[in-house]
Design a protein around this motif. Structure first.
Motif, PDB file in Angstrom:
ATOM      1  N   THR A   1      29.627  18.454 -42.870  1.00 51.84           N
ATOM      2  CA  THR A   1      30.432  17.242 -43.021  1.00 51.84           C
ATOM      3  C   THR A   1      30.154  16.240 -41.909  1.00 51.84           C
ATOM      4  OG1 THR A   1      32.196  18.380 -41.847  1.00 51.84           O
ATOM      5  CG2 THR A   1      32.317  18.398 -44.241  1.00 51.84           C
TER       6      THR A   1
ATOM      7  N   ASP B   1      28.119  15.585 -46.231  1.00 54.17           N
ATOM      8  CA  ASP B   1      29.128  15.731 -47.276  1.00 54.17           C
ATOM      9  C   ASP B   1      30.410  14.995 -46.867  1.00 54.17           C
ATOM     10  OD1 ASP B   1      30.864  16.568 -49.236  1.00 54.17           O
ATOM     11  OD2 ASP B   1      31.100  18.593 -48.443  1.00 54.17           O
ATOM     12  N   ASN B   2      30.448  13.682 -47.100  1.00 55.37           N
ATOM     13  CA  ASN B   2      31.641  12.904 -46.747  1.00 55.37           C
ATOM     14  C   ASN B   2      31.904  11.771 -47.733  1.00 55.37           C
ATOM     15  OD1 ASN B   2      29.544  11.226 -46.199  1.00 55.37           O
ATOM     16  ND2 ASN B   2      30.126  10.729 -44.104  1.00 55.37           N
ATOM     17  N   PRO B   3      31.693  12.014 -49.047  1.00 53.82           N
ATOM     18  CA  PRO B   3      31.790  10.885 -49.983  1.00 53.82           C
ATOM     19  C   PRO B   3      33.189  10.290 -50.089  1.00 53.82           C
ATOM     20  CG  PRO B   3      31.622  12.950 -51.190  1.00 53.82           C
ATOM     21  CD  PRO B   3      31.400  13.275 -49.733  1.00 53.82           C
ATOM     22  N   ARG B   4      34.225  11.085 -49.835  1.00 51.55           N
ATOM     23  CA  ARG B   4      35.569  10.513 -49.959  1.00 51.55           C
ATOM     24  C   ARG B   4      35.908   9.656 -48.747  1.00 51.55           C
ATOM     25  NH1 ARG B   4      39.512  15.361 -52.163  1.00 51.55           N
ATOM     26  NH2 ARG B   4      38.708  16.465 -50.345  1.00 51.55           N
ATOM     27  N   GLU B   5      35.289   9.999 -47.616  1.00 47.24           N
ATOM     28  CA  GLU B   5      35.620   9.268 -46.394  1.00 47.24           C
ATOM     29  C   GLU B   5      34.802   7.992 -46.265  1.00 47.24           C
ATOM     30  OE1 GLU B   5      34.821  12.546 -46.403  1.00 47.24           O
ATOM     31  OE2 GLU B   5      36.886  13.261 -46.261  1.00 47.24           O
ATOM     32  N   GLN B   6      33.538   8.052 -46.710  1.00 44.82           N
ATOM     33  CA  GLN B   6      32.664   6.906 -46.501  1.00 44.82           C
ATOM     34  C   GLN B   6      32.028   6.491 -47.801  1.00 44.82           C
ATOM     35  OE1 GLN B   6      29.398   6.938 -43.660  1.00 44.82           O
ATOM     36  NE2 GLN B   6      30.902   7.467 -42.096  1.00 44.82           N
ATOM     37  N   ARG B   7      32.156   5.235 -48.138  1.00 44.49           N
ATOM     38  CA  ARG B   7      31.574   4.780 -49.388  1.00 44.49           C
ATOM     39  C   ARG B   7      30.067   4.668 -49.238  1.00 44.49           C
ATOM     40  NH1 ARG B   7      32.088  -0.420 -52.940  1.00 44.49           N
ATOM     41  NH2 ARG B   7      31.530   0.561 -54.934  1.00 44.49           N
ATOM     42  N   HIS B   8      29.375   5.285 -50.185  1.00 41.46           N
ATOM     43  CA  HIS B   8      27.910   5.294 -50.159  1.00 41.46           C
ATOM     44  C   HIS B   8      27.444   4.399 -51.292  1.00 41.46           C
ATOM     45  CE1 HIS B   8      23.919   7.322 -49.913  1.00 41.46           C
ATOM     46  NE2 HIS B   8      23.901   7.116 -51.213  1.00 41.46           N
TER      47      HIS B   8
END
Ligand code: HEM
Ligand code: HEM
Ligand code: SF4
Ligand code: SF4
Lengths: 507, 244
Positions: free
Chosen positions: B44, B223-230
């Protein structure tokens, strides 16, 4: 299909001898022109399909790093060759992940690489012909995009990405699959995969509320389109009337009820599953995801929670922020979106739920990690939470829990055999054969621990298993929703437990 | 004459290797990954990703999970190769630092380990039905080329010695764009011819797996898609007419 065709395996990961061409003829029904056009694809095979297919391939190589890198990087080491459940179940060498990739890679090499242009035989490059296209159509619909191969490849090459690209290329020249494309069309028209309109949906939910009240004596609500609710629940539409999905939905409702939160379903975004993923179409996937954004804005909710669904949770967890974010209008105290199991587990830890585990004592349970939850998403804050949180919840509501063999669960989990757009009757033979590794693992656990039921958190897994389990000696209802077990165990505040109020359908 | 041919060959091979690899790496780096697709469970944090990648490069972690035989042969071959290459540095630097002197004896025997690893990998291409099925002629040729390089190297080391001081002078000369005299031992010529061929095919073959690994989204994403918009640049262009 005769039951005799199902391979008898001694061990779930037994490697078969190669059976060349075993699954060659298998093709799912092709999408009709109107289904194609609704998705923005040509209705039927275009005359200049070869050029258009190659153009699309070049475009994807420019737009998607994974596609480009995976095409170049494979060293043919063979590590993935025995990792696909469809290969294990069918023995067809073209179902080995690397061989599946090569169906497309051989064409990529022929037209886009130095070696393939000048020394095609040397590197196994070949021209794009009608036979090749037919082969693509067949074998790229024998991959459930489960990512098991990706775990075991030294470079993480994910055959699912190649499969999605291949389907996208085929769609772009007018060759689509009926099952997936028809369903995407329904979501665009009506809002869910089943084509259930708002009126029918409301009636279904009202019936379920009545059933719940009959069972428990408590009025538990299943709200639809309720303005100003805190939580928007997005769940696979199978939860509205397929078994055992529906029992899971009742479980969510009971948990929300006990937690004392206000929540609602949306008729506009009445589908969690996003089949745009299966066909590799960013645009279609995005369009479907944006329905959820609109529903959240229109209803003025603060949080979004997803029900039990595998590929849906992948799109939700990994892509929703990309496709339909940013979510700055929602409550920043909660991740967007959340999984229903994250919610339930938090409530269990807070102690808001009264649970009587013994109400699941008629069940000896194991748990199937759904492929895309396991290998393409997470729950909670820690890596691997997608394995622990469901098990934690299960252990909180069940006394008899046993895992299947280690090499068949968690990140190494075997797909149910029906994911990725293959859950259609025209592929039943493939579905049964592809399920056999998982079923063999289950049979072992039954022998070792007397396991009677298997829980899953994916609408596709549940449907697939209830369909194929009878061929492996289990009742249809041996597959259960995790929230069905929660529902069984929960004692609602004020509920009279003297007269027994069990959920039916688990025995 | 021979020296000129080999000098030109090496300059050309170096140019192809460097330019080809740079072009490829630039392509990988510039191609966006539109979606978050790390194979989970994934780290993460960025630091976690570096560790994951390190384990893949140094230990071949995923391969180890996957197949112990391929891991054994493949890992032996690669690690021995790094030792051998390290030992070869002595042809390219004027003064030998202490650590380079230190690895010399290990490098010598690593040649045998390389050969053993290659033999194992090659044997699998014949003996294991599944791997035989996926092998193309180029897969065999690549192994043949490496066996040829390693075999001729070992020959020089243990059987038909060559004048390694002269080789060093020739190599140092090439680096200064001068052509010195190369010993004309046939085994050396085979060795160097093989090496030049390897350098030339590198950017157009599966040897691209070396840079490719570092660009593999399933391994290098956090693995941080909810925290950071890609959001990929081309996807950002679709955003215009939204929410309207
Ligand atoms: C970052 C550096 C590198 C990494 C992490 C790496 C990793 C790997 C792995 C995991 C495999 C698959 C297992 C196997 O068959 O050995 C492999 C195969 C291979 N590697 Fe590398 N490699 C690297 C650099 C190189 C280089 C510089 C060469 C050049 C000679 C090379 C040549 C090969 C060959 C020829 C194979 C295929 C072996 C076969 O035919 O089975 N690798 N590599
Ligand atoms: C331009 C580059 C290279 C030069 C000038 C070169 C030259 C030599 C020479 C002179 C030897 C004999 C050493 C002795 O007699 O003590 C040797 C040995 C050897 N070479 Fe190379 N070589 C080169 C590249 C390579 C490469 C790329 C590989 C492997 C992929 C390789 C593998 C070996 C091996 C395994 C040995 C035998 C063990 C040892 O002495 O280390 N060489 N090389
Ligand atoms: S494991 Fe990866 S590199 Fe090896 S053959 Fe399979 S896809 Fe290719
Ligand atoms: S993604 Fe799953 S179904 Fe597809 S090739 Fe890999 S292991 Fe098989």
């Amino acid at each position: 299909m005769a039951d005799g065709d199902i391979p008898k395996m001694d061990h779930p990961l037994d490697i078969p001898c190669l059976k060349h061409g075993a699954m060659e003829g298998l093709k799912p029904f092709q999408a009709a022109p109107e289904h194609q056009e609704k998705l923005g694809f040509p209705g039927e095979l275009v005359p200049d399909w070869k050029e258009r297919a190659l153009e699309k391939m070049a475009e994807l190589a420019e737009k998607n790093r994974a596609f480009q890198v995976y095409l170049d990087t494979c060293v043919k080491c063979g590590a993935c060759t025995d990792k696909c459940h469809y290969f294990l179940g069918t023995g067809d060498p073209k179902n080995m992940p690397v061989a599946r990739q090569d169906l497309l890679r051989s064409v990529y090499r022929r037209y886009f690489t130095f070696a393939g242009k000048y020394f095609p035989q040397l590197v196994g490059a070949r021209d794009l012909t009608e036979e090749v296209l037919a082969e693509w159509y067949s074998y790229y619909h024998q991959c459930s995009e489960c990512r098991r191969c990706s775990v075991f490849c030294p470079y993480g090459i994910d055959t699912a990405e190649i499969t999605m690209a291949a389907r996208e290329i085929m769609d772009s020249i007018g060759v689509g699959q009926k099952y997936s494309n028809e369903i995407i069309g329904k979501v665009k028209d009506i809002g869910n995969n089943l084509g259930l309109n708002p009126k029918a949906l409301r009636a279904t939910l009202e019936d379920l509320e009545e059933d719940l009240e009959d069972d428990t004596g408590i009025s538990v609500r299943l709200p639809l389109d309720e303005q100003g609710a805190d939580i928007l629940l997005v769940t696979p539409s199978a939860d509205f009337f397929a078994e055992p999905h529906i029992d899971g939905l009742l479980g969510y409702a009971k948990v929300f009820h006990e937690a004392g939160v206000s929540w609602t379903l949306s008729s506009y975004a009445s589908e969690a599953a996003n089949f745009g993923l299966f066909i590799g179409s960013y645009e279609n996937m995005r369009e479907i995801a944006l329905r959820i954004r609109k529903a959240a804005q229109d209803l003025g909710v603060k949080r979004i929670i997803f029900g039990e669904c595998g590929h849906a949770w992948r799109v939700a967890y990994s892509y929703l922020n990309t496709l339909a974010g940013p979510w700055d209008f929602l409550d920043p105290d909660y991740p967007v979106p959340q999984h229903i199991l994250e919610f339930t587990w938090a409530e269990i830890q807070k102690g808001t739920l009264t649970l009587d585990k013994s109400r699941n004592d008629h069940i000896r349970l194991t748990y199937h990690d759904s492929c895309n939850v396991a290998r393409a998403s997470r729950m909670g804050d820690e890596p691997g939470g997608q394995f622990e949180i469901p098990r934690n919840v299960i252990r909180a509501v069940c006394n008899h829990y046993f895992d299947m063999p280690d090499e068949t669960i968690r990140e190494a989990t075997l797909c149910c055999g029906g994911g990725g757009g293959l859950l259609t009757d025209d592929l039943m033979e493939l579905r049964q054969k592809g399920a056999s590794p998982r079923m063999t693992a289950l049979q072992q656990t039954t022998e070792d621990h007397g396991v009677t039921h298997m829980a899953a958190i994916c609408a596709i897994c549940k449907t697939q298993f209830s369909k194929v389990m009878p061929a492996f000696g289990y009742e249809m209802d041996s597959v259960v929703s995790v929230h069905q077990l929660v529902s069984n165990a929960i004692i609602l505040t004020g509920q009279d437990t003297g007269k027994d109020a069990f959920e039916e359908g688990t025995e | 004459m021979l020296s000129v041919i080999y000098a030109l060959l090496f300059w050309a091979a170096t140019a192809v290797l460097v330019a080809g690899l740079a072009a490829r790496i630039r392509k990988y780096a510039r191609t966006p990954a539109p979606l978050k697709i790390p194979t989970t469970p994934a780290p993460t944090t960025q630091g976690g990703v570096v560790l994951r990648m390190l384990r893949e490069v140094v230990l071949f972690e995923s391969l180890f999970k996957s197949n112990k035989w391929i891991w054994l042969f493949g890992w032996t071959f690669h690690m021995a190769m790094w030792l051998v290459l390290l030992r070869h540095l002595r042809y390219f630097v004027v003064d030998i630092p202490w650590w380079l002197a230190f690895v010399q004896p290990f490098g010598t025997y690593a040649g045998f380990a390389m050969l053993a690893g290659l033999a194992g990998l090659w044997a699998r291409r014949f003996l294991v039905e599944r791997i035989r099925y996926i092998s193309s002629p180029s897969d065999h040729l690549m192994l043949a080329l490496l066996v040829m390089i390693v075999g001729s190297g070992l020959m020089m080391r243990f059987v038909a010695h060559t004048d390694i001081v002269a080789v060093k002078v020739f190599m140092l000369g090439l680096m200064r764009l001068r052509i010195e005299t190369l010993p004309s031992d046939p085994v050396l010529l085979v060795h160097l011819g093989g090496v030049a061929a390897l350098m030339i095919v590198f950017p157009v073959s599966k040897l691209l797996h070396a840079p490719g690994l570092f660009f593999s989204p399933s391994r290098n994403q956090v693995d941080n898609p909810r925290e950071q918009r890609h959001l990929a640049p081309w996807a950002a262009k679709l955003e215009g007419a939204r929410d309207g």
